[in-house]
Design a protein around this motif. Structure first.
Motif, PDB file in Angstrom:
ATOM      1  N   UNK A 104       0.838  -1.060   0.086  1.00  0.00           N
ATOM      2  CA  UNK A 104      -0.026   0.026  -0.192  1.00  0.00           C
ATOM      3  C   UNK A 104       0.922   1.204  -0.250  1.00  0.00           C
ATOM      4  N   UNK A 105       0.339   2.279  -0.937  1.00  0.00           N
ATOM      5  CA  UNK A 105       1.125   3.463  -1.013  1.00  0.00           C
ATOM      6  C   UNK A 105       0.053   4.530  -0.882  1.00  0.00           C
ATOM      7  N   UNK A 106       0.421   5.891  -0.605  1.00  0.00           N
ATOM      8  CA  UNK A 106      -0.432   6.934  -0.617  1.00  0.00           C
ATOM      9  C   UNK A 106      -1.094   7.285  -1.856  1.00  0.00           C
ATOM     10  N   UNK A 107      -0.787   6.770  -2.855  1.00  0.00           N
ATOM     11  CA  UNK A 107      -1.161   7.116  -4.143  1.00  0.00           C
ATOM     12  C   UNK A 107      -2.202   6.262  -4.861  1.00  0.00           C
ATOM     13  N   UNK A 108      -2.796   5.220  -3.925  1.00  0.00           N
ATOM     14  CA  UNK A 108      -3.744   4.227  -4.456  1.00  0.00           C
ATOM     15  C   UNK A 108      -5.019   4.814  -3.985  1.00  0.00           C
ATOM     16  N   UNK A 109      -6.105   4.271  -5.072  1.00  0.00           N
ATOM     17  CA  UNK A 109      -7.474   4.546  -4.752  1.00  0.00           C
ATOM     18  C   UNK A 109      -8.057   4.025  -3.636  1.00  0.00           C
ATOM     19  N   UNK A 110      -9.082   4.361  -2.883  1.00  0.00           N
ATOM     20  CA  UNK A 110      -9.717   3.773  -1.880  1.00  0.00           C
ATOM     21  C   UNK A 110     -10.203   2.356  -2.491  1.00  0.00           C
ATOM     22  N   UNK A 111     -10.412   1.397  -1.689  1.00  0.00           N
ATOM     23  CA  UNK A 111     -10.922   0.032  -2.211  1.00  0.00           C
ATOM     24  C   UNK A 111      -9.853  -1.068  -2.563  1.00  0.00           C
ATOM     25  N   UNK A 112      -8.582  -0.460  -2.749  1.00  0.00           N
ATOM     26  CA  UNK A 112      -7.571  -1.621  -3.069  1.00  0.00           C
ATOM     27  C   UNK A 112      -7.545  -2.477  -1.890  1.00  0.00           C
ATOM     28  N   UNK A 113      -7.955  -1.740  -0.598  1.00  0.00           N
ATOM     29  CA  UNK A 113      -7.368  -2.540   0.711  1.00  0.00           C
ATOM     30  C   UNK A 113      -7.866  -3.749   0.708  1.00  0.00           C
ATOM     31  N   UNK A 114      -9.437  -3.624   0.373  1.00  0.00           N
ATOM     32  CA  UNK A 114     -10.142  -4.858   0.264  1.00  0.00           C
ATOM     33  C   UNK A 114      -9.922  -6.140  -0.638  1.00  0.00           C
ATOM     34  N   UNK A 115      -9.374  -5.882  -1.911  1.00  0.00           N
ATOM     35  CA  UNK A 115      -8.970  -6.845  -2.663  1.00  0.00           C
ATOM     36  C   UNK A 115      -7.523  -7.149  -2.299  1.00  0.00           C
ATOM     37  N   UNK A 116      -6.715  -6.394  -1.660  1.00  0.00           N
ATOM     38  CA  UNK A 116      -5.506  -6.746  -1.133  1.00  0.00           C
ATOM     39  C   UNK A 116      -5.531  -7.820  -0.211  1.00  0.00           C
ATOM     40  N   UNK A 117      -6.737  -7.557   0.878  1.00  0.00           N
ATOM     41  CA  UNK A 117      -7.064  -8.778   1.889  1.00  0.00           C
ATOM     42  C   UNK A 117      -7.147 -10.260   1.218  1.00  0.00           C
ATOM     43  N   UNK A 118      -8.072  -9.962   0.236  1.00  0.00           N
ATOM     44  CA  UNK A 118      -8.374 -11.268  -0.572  1.00  0.00           C
ATOM     45  C   UNK A 118      -6.976 -11.945  -0.932  1.00  0.00           C
ATOM     46  N   UNK A 119      -6.285 -11.146  -1.690  1.00  0.00           N
ATOM     47  CA  UNK A 119      -5.086 -11.832  -2.246  1.00  0.00           C
ATOM     48  C   UNK A 119      -4.152 -12.146  -1.350  1.00  0.00           C
ATOM     49  N   UNK A 120      -4.064 -11.483  -0.046  1.00  0.00           N
ATOM     50  CA  UNK A 120      -3.264 -12.004   0.972  1.00  0.00           C
ATOM     51  C   UNK A 120      -3.671 -13.084   1.820  1.00  0.00           C
ATOM     52  N   UNK A 121      -4.970 -13.198   1.920  1.00  0.00           N
ATOM     53  CA  UNK A 121      -5.707 -14.570   2.360  1.00  0.00           C
ATOM     54  C   UNK A 121      -5.618 -15.962   1.516  1.00  0.00           C
ATOM     55  N   UNK A 122      -5.202 -15.418  -0.040  1.00  0.00           N
ATOM     56  CA  UNK A 122      -4.839 -16.459  -0.718  1.00  0.00           C
ATOM     57  C   UNK A 122      -3.377 -17.079  -0.797  1.00  0.00           C
TER      58      UNK A 122
END
Length: 166
Positions: free
Chosen positions: A108-126
């Motif tokens: 995560x960086x300061x330049x990313x859109x809101x909403x990427x966190x939820x996708x990141x959690x999905x990917x991390x769980x994989x």
């Protein structure tokens, strides 16, 4: 060779170097000096080749001062045996929570859109329990800014990572 070039501060060795020059240089650099050498994620060679390379490297390292150490990390217990490990430790994998923390720190960086966190959690769980995969995936995603890019990565590219073929 990569370790030696790094040790002498060059990206490549001169083309006229041979084994004797290399040995002499290593002896000059580490002779009588205490060192810590870290060999990370060893295991890409067949075991016979690895043993020969280890024997060669060990013969160079003998010129270091008493108390010098070599730390080897490997996912392969046989590699640890081949490389004469004295104190082996089997590390347990990351918890799901620790995997997520590692992922967050890298992705995560300061330049990313809101909403990427939820996708990141999905990917991390994989990929819990796989710190190298988490680091690689998170590093790739750190350069992606939009939700669309993150979704595309998850949907189109992550299948390769999910099978642990990285």
């Amino acid at each position: 060779m990569e370790m030696i070039t790094c040790g002498i501060g060059k990206t490549t060795l001169p083309h006229n170097w041979n084994a004797v020059l290399l040995r002499d240089h290593v002896m000059q650099e580490i002779g009588g000096k205490k060192f810590l050498l870290v060999l990370d994620n060893v295991g890409f060679l067949d075991h016979a080749s690895l043993r020969m390379k280890w024997v060669d490297l060990k013969s160079l390292l003998q010129y270091g001062a008493k108390g010098s150490k070599v730390l080897i990390t490997t996912p392969d217990k046989k590699v640890a045996q081949i490389m004469d490990s004295v104190n082996s430790y089997k590390l347990e994998g990351l918890t799901k929570e620790d995997s997520w923390v590692l992922f967050q720190k890298i992705a995560f960086t300061q330049y990313q859109e809101p909403g990427v966190e939820a996708i990141g959690m999905e990917i991390s769980n994989m990929c819990p329990d796989m710190p190298l995969v988490i680091r690689n995936v998170a590093s790739i995603l750190a350069s992606k800014r939009t939700v669309h890019e993150w979704q595309a990565f998850r949907d189109e590219q992550f299948a390769d990572f999910a099978r642990c073929d990285v």
